[in-house]
Every structure is written in C-alpha cells, then in structure tokens.
Design an enzyme around this catalytic site. Structure first.
Site, mmCIF file in Angstrom:
data_model
loop_
_atom_site.group_PDB
_atom_site.id
_atom_site.type_symbol
_atom_site.label_atom_id
_atom_site.label_comp_id
_atom_site.label_asym_id
_atom_site.label_seq_id
_atom_site.Cartn_x
_atom_site.Cartn_y
_atom_site.Cartn_z
ATOM 1 C CG HIS A 52 12.288 -35.915 -10.802
ATOM 2 N ND1 HIS A 52 11.095 -36.428 -11.205
ATOM 3 C CD2 HIS A 52 12.511 -34.831 -11.591
ATOM 4 C CE1 HIS A 52 10.602 -35.683 -12.178
ATOM 5 N NE2 HIS A 52 11.456 -34.706 -12.446
HETATM 6 P P1 TYD Z 1 11.248 -30.341 -12.902
HETATM 7 O O1 TYD Z 1 10.012 -31.104 -12.600
HETATM 8 O O2 TYD Z 1 12.419 -30.548 -12.016
HETATM 9 O O3 TYD Z 1 11.689 -30.621 -14.410
HETATM 10 P P2 TYD Z 1 12.190 -31.982 -15.084
HETATM 11 O O4 TYD Z 1 11.771 -33.095 -14.221
HETATM 12 O O5 TYD Z 1 11.515 -32.021 -16.413
HETATM 13 O O6 TYD Z 1 13.653 -31.908 -15.251
HETATM 14 O O7 TYD Z 1 10.857 -28.813 -12.981
HETATM 15 C C1 TYD Z 1 11.784 -27.822 -13.405
HETATM 16 C C2 TYD Z 1 11.489 -26.554 -12.642
HETATM 17 O O8 TYD Z 1 10.168 -26.100 -12.922
HETATM 18 C C3 TYD Z 1 11.589 -26.730 -11.139
HETATM 19 O O9 TYD Z 1 12.218 -25.561 -10.611
HETATM 20 C C4 TYD Z 1 10.165 -26.742 -10.650
HETATM 21 C C5 TYD Z 1 9.412 -25.955 -11.724
HETATM 22 N N1 TYD Z 1 8.050 -26.479 -11.922
HETATM 23 C C6 TYD Z 1 6.968 -25.748 -11.478
HETATM 24 O O10 TYD Z 1 7.102 -24.659 -10.895
HETATM 25 N N2 TYD Z 1 5.702 -26.238 -11.665
HETATM 26 C C7 TYD Z 1 5.499 -27.426 -12.293
HETATM 27 O O11 TYD Z 1 4.324 -27.866 -12.457
HETATM 28 C C8 TYD Z 1 6.629 -28.176 -12.755
HETATM 29 C C9 TYD Z 1 6.463 -29.501 -13.443
HETATM 30 C C10 TYD Z 1 7.888 -27.660 -12.547
#
Ligand code: TYD
Length: 138
Positions: A52
C-alpha cells in the site's frame, strides 16, 4: 514522489563490550515527529506485509531482529532494501508504494510513523496509487 526520497539512515551506535546501543530521536535522526510506533512479528514464512501507499504518513522502518526486505515503488521503478541490522533503517516518505517481504524466522520490524492511525490515509489499490500519481503530475 521520487524513489530516491526513500533513504537508508544510519543511526548512532554506541559500541560497548557490554552490548551495543542505538538511538532514534525524532526530528534529529529521522526527519519527522513520531506520532505512533508499531511492530510486526511472528510473520509466517513467505508472508507479505504492506502492499500500500500512504497519502500523508512518513515512516521509518528498522529490523530490530532478524531480516526482511522492503520494496519501494514510485509507480515507475522499484527498489528493494534488505534490512538486517538494528543500527540503520529505511525512511519511506509519503506517496510511495511499499511492501515488506522475505521475513526471516523471529524477525522483528519496528515502524515509526509520523501520523496516528487513519484508514483514510491508505491507498490500498495499486491502480488507485497510479491514478493519484498521474494526477499529481498534471
Ligand atoms: P496494515 O497497515 O494494513 O498492515 P500491513 O501494511 O503490515 O499489511 O494493518 C493491518 C490491520 O491493522 C488493519 O486492519 C489496520 C490495523 N492497524 C491499526 O488498527 N492501527 C495501526 O496503527 C496499524 C499500523 C494497523
């Protein structure tokens, strides 16, 4: 956002026979104020995190333990950074697509972020990322 704006930043390293010590101070070692810290751990072999871009969030990623790769992509080119020591990290500005992969067993990735969590800040579809980038060029 240009790929060259993602940079490796070496952190201070206080070497000591008792064990080394490294430091991150906001707006000193990294170019932003830290609003949030999160970490990624217990990653099963072969899994990919991220995939992303962020509209506002800047981040600094350090391999506190083990190793993994961070792939950054400006829509034209990609560059892979292998992080495997805790005395340096990768600064990722807003507006670059990024993905984390190739995690070693027991790796621990810490991410320092310039913003509080907001799902609205994410661009999760690569096609949307390219569209946004093209709009910025206009
Ligand atoms: P995401 O940032 O999509 O993970 P990655 O990029 O590592 O694959 O986050 C995964 C899930 O966690 C998503 O549902 C959002 C949640 N999240 C939070 O609630 N707070 C945060 O600070 C982060 C980074 C993620």
């Amino acid at each position: 956002m240009n790929l060259n704006e993602a940079i490796i930043i070496n952190l201070p390293k206080i070497e000591d026979p008792r064990g080394n010590l490294s430091i991150i101070e906001e707006e000193k070692n990294i170019p932003f104020k830290i609003e949030r810290t999160y970490w990624i751990y217990d990653v099963p072999g072969g899994q990919i995190r991220g995939g992303h871009a962020f509209k506002e969030q800047q981040e600094f990623i350090v391999a506190l333990s083990g190793s993994f790769d961070v792939v950054v992509d400006d829509g034209n080119q990609k560059k892979t950074y292998s992080l495997n020591r805790s005395y340096y990290g990768l600064y990722v500005p807003a507006g670059l697509w990024r993905q984390m992969e190739n995690f070693s067993t027991n790796s621990l990735a810490i991410v320092l972020s310039s913003t509080t969590f907001s799902e609205d800040d994410y661009i999760r579809e690569y096609a949307d990322f390219l569209k946004q980038r093209d709009n910025e060029k206009k």
